[in-house]
Scaffold this active site. Structure first.
Site, PDB file in Angstrom:
ATOM      1  N   TYR A   1      -0.574  39.990  24.014  1.00  0.00           N
ATOM      2  CA  TYR A   1      -0.302  38.970  22.987  1.00  0.00           C
ATOM      3  C   TYR A   1      -1.270  37.784  23.123  1.00  0.00           C
ATOM      4  O   TYR A   1      -1.611  37.133  22.146  1.00  0.00           O
ATOM      5  CB  TYR A   1       1.170  38.546  23.035  1.00  0.00           C
ATOM      6  CG  TYR A   1       1.670  37.976  21.723  1.00  0.00           C
ATOM      7  CD1 TYR A   1       1.604  38.727  20.544  1.00  0.00           C
ATOM      8  CD2 TYR A   1       2.196  36.690  21.651  1.00  0.00           C
ATOM      9  CE1 TYR A   1       2.056  38.203  19.339  1.00  0.00           C
ATOM     10  CE2 TYR A   1       2.658  36.161  20.459  1.00  0.00           C
ATOM     11  CZ  TYR A   1       2.583  36.924  19.306  1.00  0.00           C
ATOM     12  OH  TYR A   1       3.034  36.399  18.114  1.00  0.00           O
TER      13      TYR A   1
ATOM     14  N   LYS B   1       1.518  30.500  19.411  1.00  0.00           N
ATOM     15  CA  LYS B   1       2.947  30.412  19.063  1.00  0.00           C
ATOM     16  C   LYS B   1       3.631  29.306  19.870  1.00  0.00           C
ATOM     17  O   LYS B   1       4.550  28.649  19.374  1.00  0.00           O
ATOM     18  CB  LYS B   1       3.656  31.749  19.290  1.00  0.00           C
ATOM     19  CG  LYS B   1       3.238  32.856  18.321  1.00  0.00           C
ATOM     20  CD  LYS B   1       3.475  32.515  16.872  1.00  0.00           C
ATOM     21  CE  LYS B   1       3.363  33.736  15.964  1.00  0.00           C
ATOM     22  NZ  LYS B   1       3.340  33.366  14.524  1.00  0.00           N
TER      23      LYS B   1
HETATM   24  N1  LIG Z   1       6.006  41.607  13.170  1.00  0.00           N
HETATM   25  C1  LIG Z   1       6.447  41.071  14.285  1.00  0.00           C
HETATM   26  O1  LIG Z   1       6.755  41.782  15.258  1.00  0.00           O
HETATM   27  C2  LIG Z   1       6.603  39.588  14.399  1.00  0.00           C
HETATM   28  C3  LIG Z   1       7.446  39.066  15.396  1.00  0.00           C
HETATM   29  C4  LIG Z   1       7.586  37.688  15.512  1.00  0.00           C
HETATM   30  C5  LIG Z   1       6.871  36.859  14.655  1.00  0.00           C
HETATM   31  N2  LIG Z   1       6.053  37.385  13.695  1.00  0.00           N
HETATM   32  C6  LIG Z   1       5.321  36.458  12.799  1.00  0.00           C
HETATM   33  O2  LIG Z   1       5.749  36.642  11.477  1.00  0.00           O
HETATM   34  C7  LIG Z   1       4.730  36.131  10.612  1.00  0.00           C
HETATM   35  C8  LIG Z   1       4.510  37.149   9.498  1.00  0.00           C
HETATM   36  O3  LIG Z   1       3.883  38.316  10.006  1.00  0.00           O
HETATM   37  P1  LIG Z   1       4.343  39.801   9.673  1.00  0.00           P
HETATM   38  O4  LIG Z   1       4.643  40.466  10.949  1.00  0.00           O
HETATM   39  O5  LIG Z   1       5.335  39.790   8.578  1.00  0.00           O
HETATM   40  O6  LIG Z   1       2.971  40.491   9.186  1.00  0.00           O
HETATM   41  P2  LIG Z   1       2.259  40.573   7.772  1.00  0.00           P
HETATM   42  O7  LIG Z   1       0.923  41.174   8.050  1.00  0.00           O
HETATM   43  O8  LIG Z   1       3.112  41.237   6.780  1.00  0.00           O
HETATM   44  O9  LIG Z   1       2.096  39.039   7.361  1.00  0.00           O
HETATM   45  C9  LIG Z   1       1.110  38.203   7.902  1.00  0.00           C
HETATM   46  C10 LIG Z   1       0.607  37.369   6.740  1.00  0.00           C
HETATM   47  O10 LIG Z   1      -0.314  36.368   7.180  1.00  0.00           O
HETATM   48  C11 LIG Z   1      -1.223  36.194   6.130  1.00  0.00           C
HETATM   49  N3  LIG Z   1      -2.412  35.480   6.556  1.00  0.00           N
HETATM   50  C12 LIG Z   1      -3.223  35.733   7.620  1.00  0.00           C
HETATM   51  N4  LIG Z   1      -4.268  34.881   7.611  1.00  0.00           N
HETATM   52  C13 LIG Z   1      -4.111  34.075   6.520  1.00  0.00           C
HETATM   53  C14 LIG Z   1      -4.859  33.024   5.959  1.00  0.00           C
HETATM   54  N5  LIG Z   1      -6.018  32.596   6.485  1.00  0.00           N
HETATM   55  N6  LIG Z   1      -4.392  32.432   4.821  1.00  0.00           N
HETATM   56  C15 LIG Z   1      -3.243  32.838   4.254  1.00  0.00           C
HETATM   57  N7  LIG Z   1      -2.491  33.836   4.743  1.00  0.00           N
HETATM   58  C16 LIG Z   1      -2.925  34.453   5.856  1.00  0.00           C
HETATM   59  C17 LIG Z   1      -1.523  37.617   5.694  1.00  0.00           C
HETATM   60  O11 LIG Z   1      -2.114  37.645   4.416  1.00  0.00           O
HETATM   61  C18 LIG Z   1      -0.132  38.219   5.696  1.00  0.00           C
HETATM   62  O12 LIG Z   1       0.485  38.060   4.451  1.00  0.00           O
HETATM   63  C19 LIG Z   1       3.518  35.852  11.487  1.00  0.00           C
HETATM   64  O13 LIG Z   1       3.492  34.488  11.815  1.00  0.00           O
HETATM   65  C20 LIG Z   1       3.825  36.670  12.734  1.00  0.00           C
HETATM   66  O14 LIG Z   1       3.178  36.186  13.888  1.00  0.00           O
HETATM   67  C21 LIG Z   1       5.925  38.730  13.540  1.00  0.00           C
END
Ligand SMILES: NC(=O)c1ccc[n+]([C@@H]2O[C@H](COP(=O)([O-])OP(=O)(O)OC[C@H]3O[C@@H](n4cnc5c(N)ncnc54)[C@H](O)[C@@H]3O)[C@@H](O)[C@H]2O)c1
Length: 267
Positions: free
Chosen positions: A156, A163
């Protein structure tokens, strides 16, 4: 529309497809009557996001790369054209070079460190600055974080450091904006297979480990995250701010491998 979000309007940032955490949250907000706007990152995503937005009754879609402050200005300008007030923003955005989401944190480059912090942390501050002006009747800002901020999770790396900064930003923003009745919170979600997650090394191993060792003995879904997102954006959470709320099947309370959990390997 009826429901606990009837009459409320909010912006969803970070929808990429129907596996996105943003989608899980947006669906439940809409089910409870919220009016939604969406921002997406670049033209390539528009064709995916537009039908999803339409499915939730939204025709407000704005192209917004959050590393571009002018694009953020334009996004909030576009909202102002349509709405006189904003009640909530869901910030579900994170990014890092996937070549640095494997191996060791010690090898992080300056360039990727700054880019990761910019997109995954500063963007939330930049959003808060702009949303605040439209939250004339109070509001709720919500972001997404992960346990890798608190403890070391393999691969990570710089995202964990980002984060941690994001979680601390939640607390400082909560203190700054509380007088205006703007609440700022984060959901710390357990691992879920999404586009962003697929960039993390050995992600399947992390998923399996969580499934075997979390108190609920399963992984969480975007519906689990959506329920908590709905609560934090709604007036049900009117007394809640500066909170990092775990939606991880309880994984964060566990200290070591469960006795009955199988040993698993990455190979
Ligand atoms: N999937 C997991 O296991 C998990 C767990 C905890 C937290 N998260 C967090 O949840 C959030 C959403 O991620 P997700 O897992 O739904 O994946 P996802 O890929 O569906 O979403 C990530 C989003 O970030 C956007 N993004 C990235 N760079 C960008 C930029 N420069 N401008 C605008 N948008 C941008 C992408 O377009 C995408 O829509 C993130 O912050 C991720 O770290 C995810």
């Amino acid at each position: 529309m009826t429901g606990i979000m009837a009459g409320k309007r909010g912006l969803i940032m970070g929808l990429a497809n129907d596996r996105s955490l943003a989608w899980g949250i947006a669906k439940q907000l809409r089910d409870q009557g919220a009016e939604l706007a969406f921002s997406y990152q670049g033209e390539a995503l528009e064709k995916r996001v537009r039908p999803l937005a339409e499915q939730l009754g939204s025709d407000i879609l704005v192209d917004c790369d959050v590393s571009n402050m002018e694009a953020l200005d334009r996004t909030f300008e576009a909202l102002k054209q349509r709405w006189d007030r904003l009640d909530f923003v869901v910030h579900a955005i994170g990014f890092s070079d996937k070549n640095e989401l494997r191996g060791g944190y010690v090898d992080t480059s300056l360039e990727n460190f700054l880019m990761t912090m910019n997109i995954s942390v500063y963007s939330f501050v930049a959003v808060a600055q702009r949303a605040r002006a439209m939250m004339t009747d109070g509001g709720s800002l919500l972001t997404l974080t992960y346990y890798g901020a608190e403890k070391v999770i393999p691969h990570y790396n710089v995202m964990g450091v980002a984060k941690a900064a994001l979680e601390t930003s939640v607390k400082y923003l909560a203190a700054d904006l509380g007088r205006e009745n703007i609440r700022v919170n984060a959901i710390s979600a357990g691992p879920i297979k999404t586009l962003a997650a697929s960039g993390i090394g050995d992600f399947r191993y992390i998923m399996k480990w969580n499934e075997y060792n979390a108190p609920l003995r399963r992984n969480v879904t975007i519906e689990d995250v959506g329920g908590a997102g709905l609560y934090l954006c709604s007036d049900l959470a009117s007394g809640v701010t500066g909170e990092i709320h775990h939606v991880d099947a309880g994984y964060n309370v566990v200290g070591m491998k469960a006795e009955d959990a199988p040993d698993i390997a990455t190979v």
